[in-house]
Design a protein around this motif. Structure first.
Motif, PDB file in Angstrom:
ATOM      1  N   GLU A  24       3.210 -92.830  71.655  1.00 37.73           N
ATOM      2  CA  GLU A  24       2.961 -91.500  72.212  1.00 37.73           C
ATOM      3  C   GLU A  24       3.515 -90.414  71.299  1.00 37.73           C
ATOM      4  O   GLU A  24       2.886 -89.372  71.097  1.00 37.73           O
ATOM      5  CB  GLU A  24       3.582 -91.395  73.608  1.00 37.73           C
ATOM      6  CG  GLU A  24       2.818 -92.170  74.667  1.00 37.73           C
ATOM      7  CD  GLU A  24       3.407 -91.994  76.054  1.00 37.73           C
ATOM      8  OE1 GLU A  24       4.333 -91.175  76.193  1.00 37.73           O
ATOM      9  OE2 GLU A  24       2.943 -92.671  76.979  1.00 37.73           O
ATOM     10  N   TYR A  25       4.703 -90.655  70.744  1.00 37.43           N
ATOM     11  CA  TYR A  25       5.267 -89.665  69.828  1.00 37.43           C
ATOM     12  C   TYR A  25       4.377 -89.515  68.594  1.00 37.43           C
ATOM     13  O   TYR A  25       4.134 -88.409  68.109  1.00 37.43           O
ATOM     14  CB  TYR A  25       6.675 -90.083  69.408  1.00 37.43           C
ATOM     15  CG  TYR A  25       7.315 -89.110  68.451  1.00 37.43           C
ATOM     16  CD1 TYR A  25       7.849 -87.906  68.904  1.00 37.43           C
ATOM     17  CD2 TYR A  25       7.356 -89.377  67.086  1.00 37.43           C
ATOM     18  CE1 TYR A  25       8.413 -87.007  68.030  1.00 37.43           C
ATOM     19  CE2 TYR A  25       7.916 -88.482  66.206  1.00 37.43           C
ATOM     20  CZ  TYR A  25       8.452 -87.292  66.682  1.00 37.43           C
ATOM     21  OH  TYR A  25       8.996 -86.404  65.805  1.00 37.43           O
ATOM     22  N   SER A  26       3.861 -90.621  68.079  1.00 39.14           N
ATOM     23  CA  SER A  26       2.967 -90.577  66.918  1.00 39.14           C
ATOM     24  C   SER A  26       1.704 -89.791  67.232  1.00 39.14           C
ATOM     25  O   SER A  26       1.240 -88.980  66.433  1.00 39.14           O
ATOM     26  CB  SER A  26       2.621 -91.998  66.482  1.00 39.14           C
ATOM     27  OG  SER A  26       1.673 -91.984  65.438  1.00 39.14           O
ATOM     28  N   ASN A  27       1.135 -90.021  68.414  1.00 37.17           N
ATOM     29  CA  ASN A  27      -0.073 -89.285  68.805  1.00 37.17           C
ATOM     30  C   ASN A  27       0.199 -87.794  68.949  1.00 37.17           C
ATOM     31  O   ASN A  27      -0.619 -86.958  68.565  1.00 37.17           O
ATOM     32  CB  ASN A  27      -0.625 -89.842  70.123  1.00 37.17           C
ATOM     33  CG  ASN A  27      -1.262 -91.206  69.949  1.00 37.17           C
ATOM     34  OD1 ASN A  27      -1.714 -91.544  68.859  1.00 37.17           O
ATOM     35  ND2 ASN A  27      -1.278 -92.011  71.004  1.00 37.17           N
ATOM     36  N   THR A  45       9.965 -85.476  74.842  1.00 36.47           N
ATOM     37  CA  THR A  45      10.023 -84.566  75.996  1.00 36.47           C
ATOM     38  C   THR A  45       9.689 -83.139  75.583  1.00 36.47           C
ATOM     39  O   THR A  45       8.894 -82.450  76.238  1.00 36.47           O
ATOM     40  CB  THR A  45      11.434 -84.614  76.617  1.00 36.47           C
ATOM     41  OG1 THR A  45      11.679 -85.934  77.083  1.00 36.47           O
ATOM     42  CG2 THR A  45      11.556 -83.626  77.762  1.00 36.47           C
ATOM     43  N   LYS A  46      10.299 -82.682  74.510  1.00 42.44           N
ATOM     44  CA  LYS A  46      10.069 -81.307  74.046  1.00 42.44           C
ATOM     45  C   LYS A  46       8.597 -81.090  73.702  1.00 42.44           C
ATOM     46  O   LYS A  46       7.998 -80.061  74.051  1.00 42.44           O
ATOM     47  CB  LYS A  46      10.933 -81.017  72.819  1.00 42.44           C
ATOM     48  CG  LYS A  46      10.809 -79.585  72.285  1.00 42.44           C
ATOM     49  CD  LYS A  46      11.807 -79.360  71.156  1.00 42.44           C
ATOM     50  CE  LYS A  46      11.750 -77.928  70.665  1.00 42.44           C
ATOM     51  NZ  LYS A  46      10.513 -77.618  69.948  1.00 42.44           N
ATOM     52  N   GLN A  47       7.979 -82.051  73.018  1.00 41.25           N
ATOM     53  CA  GLN A  47       6.580 -81.881  72.633  1.00 41.25           C
ATOM     54  C   GLN A  47       5.658 -81.904  73.855  1.00 41.25           C
ATOM     55  O   GLN A  47       4.665 -81.165  73.904  1.00 41.25           O
ATOM     56  CB  GLN A  47       6.190 -82.964  71.637  1.00 41.25           C
ATOM     57  CG  GLN A  47       6.963 -82.845  70.330  1.00 41.25           C
ATOM     58  CD  GLN A  47       6.186 -83.367  69.144  1.00 41.25           C
ATOM     59  OE1 GLN A  47       4.963 -83.428  69.163  1.00 41.25           O
ATOM     60  NE2 GLN A  47       6.900 -83.746  68.100  1.00 41.25           N
ATOM     61  N   HIS A  84       2.239 -78.445  77.400  1.00 40.49           N
ATOM     62  CA  HIS A  84       1.890 -77.772  78.658  1.00 40.49           C
ATOM     63  C   HIS A  84       2.055 -76.255  78.565  1.00 40.49           C
ATOM     64  O   HIS A  84       1.745 -75.544  79.527  1.00 40.49           O
ATOM     65  CB  HIS A  84       2.785 -78.285  79.805  1.00 40.49           C
ATOM     66  CG  HIS A  84       2.327 -79.589  80.403  1.00 40.49           C
ATOM     67  ND1 HIS A  84       2.681 -80.803  79.875  1.00 40.49           N
ATOM     68  CD2 HIS A  84       1.543 -79.854  81.491  1.00 40.49           C
ATOM     69  CE1 HIS A  84       2.142 -81.771  80.602  1.00 40.49           C
ATOM     70  NE2 HIS A  84       1.454 -81.244  81.588  1.00 40.49           N
ATOM     71  N   GLY A  85       2.566 -75.768  77.412  1.00 45.18           N
ATOM     72  CA  GLY A  85       2.825 -74.340  77.275  1.00 45.18           C
ATOM     73  C   GLY A  85       4.123 -73.918  77.912  1.00 45.18           C
ATOM     74  O   GLY A  85       4.306 -72.738  78.253  1.00 45.18           O
TER      75      GLY A  85
END
Length: 761
Positions: free
Chosen positions: A449-452, A585-587, A592-593
């Motif tokens: 997920e982080y890579s995506n 989490t931050k990304q 979501h803006g």
């Protein structure tokens, strides 16, 4: 230098000009009476041997008469195809040349006695032949002033006007060479212009010489449009006396020039303006007359400086003590200087542009070099972090794999023995294997997920959901961990029933909360507390996770959301983890803006506050909560899977069959359209190349029996752009591999439910 040498003209002339001078001497002897003598090197060579050595010239013409005596000498320079020429009408010089010639003649020669009257200096009286000679000689040597030559020098002693004019021409050329040399030697425009103004004033013997420079400035009018206004000022000046008023930095008022029609236009065309009497010329302009009187201007000569077709400025000469009648030669010379200065200015402008580009380039090189250094440092830091991450991950993977391999091996061993392992132990081992597998899957999914997210291949599945339900689900998910660590886990919902509904990606919101709660539990000591607090602020929701853990140093807070980061390396073995949780989490929050903030005090705890905006409702399909009794609408619903991998097909088949779906598996895509037309499934799951998926989808939409069939594609990865494109072609949903059972069922249920709802409507 003696008077004789001063009266001799010495020039380097082309062969054609020298031949014109020889023709002039022959022409003069024909005009004279029969007593005139014309001797040259060809005539005398038969009587005198080695004429060049004796007389100092290879070619000469000597004219002797009672009205005019003139000597022309020339030495050919074969390399430059030119003659070194001397011309003189001076009596002493001609007498000396004639005496030397007579001395080397045989007394019996007829020329010996004819030259005798001219071996003494002989000054003929003024006569028309001398004026004719002056005019013709002037026309040959200074052709640009031929129209006025006879009028200007009528009645003057022979050769005098030509001598004066040529000396002046030499002086002009010397000044021009000085200006050109200055241009070549220096790119400092101020030095060039200062030198030119000073030397030119001295050469022309004017009282004041200035350079007036035009400058454009941008002004705004009432319509908020910019316009160019031209003004100017005196930038360089040279005065013969300090008593003359200075014009330096003086700005002339444009209104004073209103009575001079198109004064800029004529200068732009290269016109040179000479005014002998400014008082008479500008009598009609009171403003200009007062201006010129104030600064002692009696006569003026103006030459334009046109740079690259644009009027850059004016070169202006002033007479301040007496009026002056400007000569044509002075006008032409000032114009020449103006042209050379225009070249210098253009050259300086180009140099300034090159320097500016050079400085800009150097600055960009410096900035780029710094960027590369920063990138190198960041790359080295990232490599270091990744090395540590890989070392940490080897431990994180080895622990659950050891459990899985060890316990599964134990179960296999007991299954082969005659005695069986107690049922409670079997269940415990299987539970441990399942937990270890889930832990491995969570870590792998976290990395994927982080890579995506990093590559922009992530798409939010936004829909309406219950904040309360998501919060309770995530609390339940981490409750076992909290209980195991003896940490008090609390949920503080500060929302009412009307505020409970929210639009976002519920799975990602739950994932955000899970990472924050898991992080809080990890760094909170035994008997501590972790609280999840939720409240609404207008169109936003605030999610707060507060703990009583070890806290974070203020200077290390910015590192929290960096990839592969844990603030203390010594804690990695103690607490574990990939180091990607907070970065992910931050990304997800920013996707979501939203925003994320951290407040922390060492040894007292930390608080993470997330604010997410309510996503626009009209851009997404509203999917209502499915009925708890899903069997009511899943029964007799056919799902067809087109999949070549048997293991994947088995997993999906068992999941869908357990959910009361009628499941059919097709091995490949050959003749799949005809089979689907017969089966008329509610949904089709396709794990094919994208081109084959789009082809099957297009055929399904065209057939009346399968127009309502939903299409879900399985992909290893998908970008936002790709999903937008294929969704516009009719693809209903997608799922990223590896398959997550709960997510698969949710997506399939959502497709079937939306299909039933559209049929009811």
């Amino acid at each position: 230098m003696n008077p004789v040498s001063k009266s001799i003209l010495r020039r380097t002339l082309p062969i054609s000009i020298f031949e014109e001078l020889c023709s002039l001497w022959r022409e003069l002897v024909e005009i004279e009476d029969s007593t005139a003598i014309l001797l040259n090197d060809s005539i005398i060579s038969s009587e005198i041997v080695n004429v060049p050595e004796i007389l100092g010239a290879k070619t000469f013409y000597l004219l002797l008469s009672s009205q005019l005596c003139a000597l022309l000498q020339g030495t050919l320079n074969a390399s430059s195809l030119s003659y070194q020429v001397t011309i003189t009408c001076e009596p002493q010089a001609i007498a000396e040349f004639t005496h030397k010639l007579q001395q080397h003649l045989d007394p019996a020669s007829p020329w010996h006695d004819r030259l005798a009257p001219y071996i003494s200096p002989h000054l003929p009286p003024l006569n028309p032949l001398q004026s004719h000679f002056n005019g013709r000689l002037w026309n040959i040597l200074v052709p640009e002033f031929s129209e006025t030559s006879e009028v200007m020098y009528e009645g003057l002693r022979v050769c005098e006007p030509v001598e004066d004019a040529l000396r002046q021409q030499v002086a002009q050329e010397r000044l021009l060479n000085q200006v050109v040399g200055q241009i070549r030697q220096s790119l400092e425009l101020s030095v060039i212009l200062e030198t030119a103004v000073r030397e030119l004033r001295s050469f022309l013997q004017v009282d004041r010489l200035v350079i007036y420079e035009f400058r454009e400035k941008t002004i705004s009018n009432n319509q908020s449009e910019n316009a160019q206004k031209t003004s100017g000022l005196v930038t360089y000046e040279s005065r013969v006396s300090q008593s003359i008023p200075s014009l330096l930095n003086l700005v002339a008022e444009d209104t004073c020039f209103s009575n001079i029609p198109q004064y800029k236009y004529k200068y732009r065309q290269g016109q040179i303006v000479a005014i002998d009497d400014v008082e008479m010329r500008y009598a009609a302009s009171l403003c200009l007359s007062r201006f010129l009187e104030k600064y002692w201007v009696l006569s003026k000569l103006i030459a334009p400086i046109v740079v690259n077709g644009k009027l850059w400025g004016l070169l202006i000469a002033h007479q301040c003590f007496k009026k002056r009648q400007w000569l044509e030669s002075e006008k032409a010379f000032l114009g020449q200087i103006g042209e050379h200065l225009a070249v210098a200015i253009y050259q300086a402008q180009l140099y300034a542009q090159v320097q500016e580009q050079k400085n800009t380039f150097e600055q960009r090189v410096i900035e780029r070099t710094q960027e590369l250094r920063d990138t190198l440092v960041a790359s080295q830091a990232a490599n270091h972090s990744k090395s540590e991450f890989l070392g940490n991950m080897s431990h994180e993977l080895r622990t659950p794999l050891t459990c899985i391999i060890g316990l599964s091996g134990t179960l296999l061993h007991w299954s082969q023995e005659s005695t069986t392992l107690p049922l409670d132990k079997q269940q415990k081992y299987l539970q441990t294997i399942q937990n270890s597998g889930k832990h491995l899957l969570d870590m792998i999914n976290e990395i994927l997920e982080y890579s995506n997210l990093q590559s922009g291949k992530y798409v939010l599945a936004v829909r309406e959901f219950s904040l309360t339900k998501v919060a309770k689900n995530v609390i339940q998910r981490v409750s076992d961990e909290a209980e195991h660590r003896r940490i008090n886990l609390e949920l503080d919902l500060q929302i009412n029933q009307q505020q409970d509904s929210f639009y976002a990606d519920p799975e990602r919101v739950q994932q955000i909360l899970y990472h924050l709660l898991n992080n809080a539990l990890k760094f909170t000591p035994e008997n501590g507390s972790v609280t999840l607090r939720i409240w609404r602020e207008n169109n936003h929701v605030s999610l707060e996770v507060e703990d009583t853990g070890i806290g974070i140093q203020e200077e290390k807070i910015p590192l929290l959301f960096e990839s592969f980061q844990q603030l203390e390396n010594s804690r990695r073995r103690m607490y574990g983890g990939t180091g990607l949780g907070l970065a992910l989490t931050k990304q997800l929050v920013e996707l979501h803006g939203g925003t994320i903030e951290v407040e922390s005090i060492i040894n007292q705890g930390s608080t993470f506050i997330i604010r997410l905006p309510n996503q626009p409702q009209n851009q997404y399909k509203s999917l209502h909560n499915l009925d708890k009794n899903q069997a009511l609408f899943t029964k007799n619903k056919t799902i067809v899977l087109v999949e070549s991998n048997e293991e994947v097909a088995t997993l999906i088949g068992e999941l869908l069959t357990a959910a009361n779906y009628h499941f059919i598996w097709l091995m490949d895509g050959t003749k799949v359209i005809k089979k689907l037309e017969l089966l008329e499934p509610s949904a089709v799951i396709l794990d094919q190349d994208l081109s084959e998926v789009l082809e099957i989808n297009a055929c399904l939409k065209e057939l009346p029996e399968t127009q309502g069939t939903k299409v879900l594609v399985l992909r290893d990865e998908i970008t936002s752009k790709e999903w937008t494109e294929i969704s516009q072609m009719g693809i209903d949903d997608y799922l990223i591999k590896p398959i997550q059972p709960n997510l698969l069922l949710k997506r399939v249920n959502a497709l079937i439910f939306s299909n039933d709802k559209s049929e009811d409507e």
